[in-house]
Design a protein around this motif. Structure first.
Motif: not given
Length: 938
Positions: A430-433, A545-548, A559-565, A578-581
């Motif tokens: 699920x891409x993080x779901x 926001x489109x893809x990273x 690395x299961x990172x907590x990144x930021x917008x 963004x589902x990854x942020x």
């Protein structure tokens, strides 16, 4: 129309004659002091005075509002008729789909389909469909626009059909600007006029809009707020907006903003203060001599975020600054003269030092105390000063790591109830779901940094991977946009560069912004830091926001990172950007640029260098921050009225792409069965001329057991569609390539996609399916974990009605009609929550879903509810039949598989007698359709 108070009178403006309904005549006749009445309520009073018909508006209604008691709890219902309706395309497309479906139903039931038309002016701005597929290049705007048209051709052709087939309906084509900016800069009249019996009637410009941030126009002295699409459609079709006369909170402003503070910092401060006070369902009105130093654009910024501080509106009065802005934005001189004359004659014009109205309560803010701030990492009201951002992120990081998919998987494996069918593989894709398996220690906040393959550095927890100047809130406010440009210019001159892992983007609120940035010589500096224009629309703030970059995505996942917008928006809810942020911070445009340079949120920009200059010396934020004097001098030189007149000269025409779209013809829309964007919805299938009696709810199951602050983003996401989700599977089955999935928001015209996407937010946590994240539940009594859509389909086959259990502020966030339409199509009959957001509660009623509220202090948890019970709701018919005369309490019986039933009372949150009618008809649209059908038949 009746005129019990003989208030109709002439108004002369520069040789032109108008008729108006004078409030002072009412005051003189009845001996009431209208000077004590808040500005916003005077507008409502004029609306009642002008629309008095003896049926929906009576003389008694007018008098009750004129004698408003500031301290009384809202109880008086009024019928408000807005002058116009405003829509954006995400919410506008389903509204036009519903109108097209109503035309079909009207014809099927023997009526005239051409009766289905907006009776009030309806304007739609296409601004929500552009996505940031490409950023940081000179061709970003061109490529993003090409992809936008490719993805949305069916939707746009459908809207062009609507513009041709429907009377009183206008569309602003794509790549013009953000709806609220276009409204502020062009569409708003401030004083409206219409012809009546050969005479021109002048009256305040008012509106409802299908977007929460419709309130931005309150900054111009125009009363309006966001409603669901279904409410807006009813208003378009001539139905009054039923509302209770609200309490009004006064917000007194004094002083002026200090050096270094921006309108964004001010609005984050105001949002925090009003959230703390509690203003849900109330009007907020700004007053005080601080308005003398507050530009119109800053007022609009504050008004924009009324949904974030919870108010119905956040309005400013008409004054000299209003007139100045109308002139600056290129409005005709005769319109400005009408606004000034009408407002002064009607007692709606503020002058410095004028007496203050009476308010329910008053908050005060000295503008000189405002500090540079951000808000995050999950909610717009969670303000944190710039100096405290680094420490604040460190405090929340450990918990965010524990809440990661990897940690959820570890917790589930450590003994929490695991899914009973093979969902883990599905969840992982699920891409993080969902629960992605992993072996890292979830309690370790210092997981190693991941070096990028391009060798330019490393990303780790706190790395800023999105820096976006985006959304309606700030992106046409010259002070912050010029400020961002000047900061970029100074940074480039010092040799600073954007960090390579930061996806930077600039989405101006209108094309005028490009003109004044070009004129000021600031565009080149912004582009040198990667802030190329990516589109003229609402982008990152709504999840477009489109893809990273692939290597960034790989680093985050490995690395299961907590990144930021960091974005200059108004919303930063979980999973939205963004589902990854996973951490998202709201900030002013200049601070967005600053964090793109820093590349991390883990920095104190007030004391640590933002980077190293070309001379090898450290550069601090204070070294490149522009002064207010610099900003104002640039604005005076580069922001001119002719820019607005030129850009809006042919605003409805569109470019060659728009004009060349093939457009269906005819009064009835020709539905294409093969379309995956626009389909005939099932709301009117089997509908008869008369409604069926209200049925009691018996034997219901819980589809989802949810916590506090469940937003409409959680219920009906607007972002990307995952491949393995039910919606993604539907699209694949219908021949849509993954690259062409587009977003949930863009597919709101297709109920098959949207019902499969309901409750599909990747961050949703359903307590019925512990150890999962995303749109999953347990099918009861079987206990199998499956998707919410698949469970609803099985419950439908079994004839089982469904309910939702939730905590506080259920349905907060965007005014998203699909957050009510989706549950309706899933088979949800009732939602029992601790409290509801204003718009969403009305949307539930508008779709025939029963909103019930736990008694004060009670909750699903305090009552010991697990969600595994079967539910019965008793006494609803008596409550509705009595029109609340017998009270508003129903009895709820929750019966577990073993043990004694749990019995409790709940309050029916159908708030007005008119809403009872909507609910009894199965929603607003069936009600309106039946009324029009009866009128058509005489």
């Amino acid at each position: 129309m009746a005129d019990s108070f003989q208030s109709r009178a002439p108004l002369q403006v520069d040789g032109r004659s108008f008729q108006m309904f004078r409030l002072d005549r009412l005051a003189g006749q009845q001996g009431v002091d209208l000077a004590r009445l808040p500005f916003s309520l005077k507008i409502l009073l004029e609306n009642l005075l002008r629309c008095e018909d003896g049926v929906t508006v009576t003389a008694d209604d007018v008098l009750k509002l004129a004698r408003w008691d500031a301290q009384a709890e809202p109880s008086d219902e009024i019928a408000f008729r807005p002058a116009r309706v405003l829509m954006q395309d995400f919410t506008g497309v389903p509204a036009v789909v519903d109108l097209a479906a109503m035309r079909d139903a009207m014809a099927r039931l023997g009526g005239n389909p051409k009766r289905i038309n907006p009776l009030q002016p309806a304007e739609l701005v296409i601004d929500h469909s552009v996505q940031v597929d490409e950023a940081g290049t000179p061709l970003a705007l061109l490529h993003n626009t090409e992809l936008e048209y490719k993805r949305n051709q069916e939707r746009y052709a459908f809207l062009r059909w609507g513009q041709k087939a429907l009377d009183n309906f206008r569309v602003v084509p794509p790549e013009t600007g953000i709806v609220h900016q276009v409204n502020l800069e062009y569409l708003a009249r401030v004083v409206f006029t219409r012809e009546d019996g050969g005479e021109s009637i002048a009256y305040p410009d008012t509106l409802v809009g299908t977007d929460s941030h419709t309130t931005m126009i309150n900054g111009l002295g125009v009363l309006g707020w966001g409603v669901g699409g279904i409410e807006a459609e009813a208003a378009m079709l001539g139905q009054p907006v039923s509302m209770l006369v609200p309490q009004v909170i006064g917000f007194k402003l004094s002083g002026r903003l200090p050096e270094g503070a921006t309108a964004t910092d001010l609005v984050l401060t105001v949002t925090q203060m009003l959230r703390k006070r509690g203003v849900v369902g109330k009007f907020v009105e700004f007053f005080g001599d601080g308005l003398d130093h507050l530009p119109l654009a800053d007022r609009a910024t504050i008004a924009n975020m009324a949904p974030e501080y919870g108010a119905t509106c956040g309005i400013f009065p008409i004054d000299a600054e209003t007139l100045r802005y109308l002139e600056l934005s290129g409005r005709p001189a005769e319109q400005i003269a009408l606004v000034e004359a009408y407002a002064k004659e009607q007692g709606l014009f503020r002058t410095s030092g004028s007496p203050s109205p009476t308010y329910t309560d008053v908050l005060e803010l000295d503008l000189s105390t405002v500090e540079p701030s951000l808000a995050g990492p999950k909610r717009p009201q969670d303000r944190v000063t710039l100096a405290a951002v680094k420490a604040g992120f460190s405090e929340v990081l450990a918990q965010m790591i524990k809440d990661s998919p990897t940690a959820l998987a570890a917790a589930a494996k450590a003994g929490r109830k695991a899914p009973e069918i093979g969902t883990e593989d599905r969840l992982e894709t699920e891409g993080g779901g969902g629960v992605a398996p992993g072996s890292e220690d979830p309690d370790a906040p210092d997981a190693h940094a991941h070096p990028l393959t391009n060798g330019h550095g490393a990303i780790t927890h706190g790395s800023v991977v999105i820096a976006a100047i985006t959304s309606c809130t700030n992106t046409s406010n010259p002070s912050v946009m010029i400020g961002a440009g000047l900061l970029a210019k100074k940074a480039v001159e010092r040799g600073l560069k954007r960090k390579p892992w930061v996806k930077a983007s600039l989405a101006p609120g209108s094309k005028v912004v490009t003109d004044y940035l070009d004129d000021a010589g600031l565009t080149a500096a912004l582009e040198a830091l990667g802030f190329h224009t990516v589109g003229y629309g609402c982008t990152t703030c709504i999840g477009n926001s489109g893809p990273l970059a692939k290597e960034i995505t790989q680093a985050i996942q490995e690395d299961d990172l907590v990144t930021v917008s960091v974005l200059s928006g108004n919303r930063n809810f979980e999973g939205r950007i963004n589902s990854e942020v996973r951490a998202n911070y709201l900030a002013s445009p200049p601070l967005v640029v600053a964090y793109a340079l820093a590349g991390t949120i883990d920095i104190d920009l007030t004391s640590e260098p933002i980077g190293i200059g070309s001379d090898g010396a450290p550069v601090f934020l204070k070294d490149i921050w522009p002064s207010q004097k610099e900003i104002q001098e640039t604005i005076l030189k580069s922001v001119r009225a002719e820019m607005y007149r030129r850009k809006y000269a042919e605003v409805f025409q569109g470019d060659a792409r728009w004009q060349s779209l093939p457009t269906p013809e005819g009064d009835l829309y020709e539905w294409d069965d093969a379309s995956t964007y626009v389909k005939n919805p099932p709301y009117f299938q089997g509908m008869g001329v008369d409604p069926e009696p209200v049925e009691e709810i018996q034997g219901a199951r819980v589809l989802a057991l949810l916590g506090d602050s469940i937003t409409t983003d959680h219920i009906s996401p607007a972002g990307s569609i995952k491949v393995q989700s039910p919606a993604g599977q539907y699209l694949r089955e219908h021949g849509v390539e993954v690259a062409d999935f587009n977003s949930y928001g863009s597919r709101r015209g297709n109920h098959e996609v949207m019902v499969r996407g309901t409750f599909a937010n990747v961050r949703l946590r359903n307590q019925l399916a512990p150890g999962t994240e995303g749109g999953f539940t347990r099918l009861l009594p079987d206990g199998l974990v499956t998707t919410i859509f698949e469970a609803s389909e099985e419950y439908r086959k079994r004839g089982v009605p469904l309910i939702i259990l939730a905590g506080k502020e259920y349905g907060s966030g965007s005014s998203r009609d699909w957050a009510a339409k989706g549950p309706k199509l899933l088979g949800v009959r009732a939602v029992i929550a601790e409290s509801f957001e204003r718009i969403h509660r009305s949307n539930l009623v508008g779709m025939g879903i029963l909103p019930l509220q736990f008694q004060a202090g009670a909750s699903a948890s305090s009552l010991g509810l697990t969600g595994e019970e079967t539910f019965a709701i008793e006494g609803l018919k008596e409550v509705l039949d009595s029109g609340f005369a017998s009270g508003r309490q129903v009895r709820v019986i929750a019966t577990p598989s073993e043990g004694e039933p749990v019995r409790f009372s709940a309050t029916v949150r159908i708030d007005t007698p008119q809403e009872i009618k909507y609910y009894e008809h199965g929603g607003i649209l069936p009600y309106v359709l039946r009324q029009l059908l009866k009128g058509d038949r005489g």
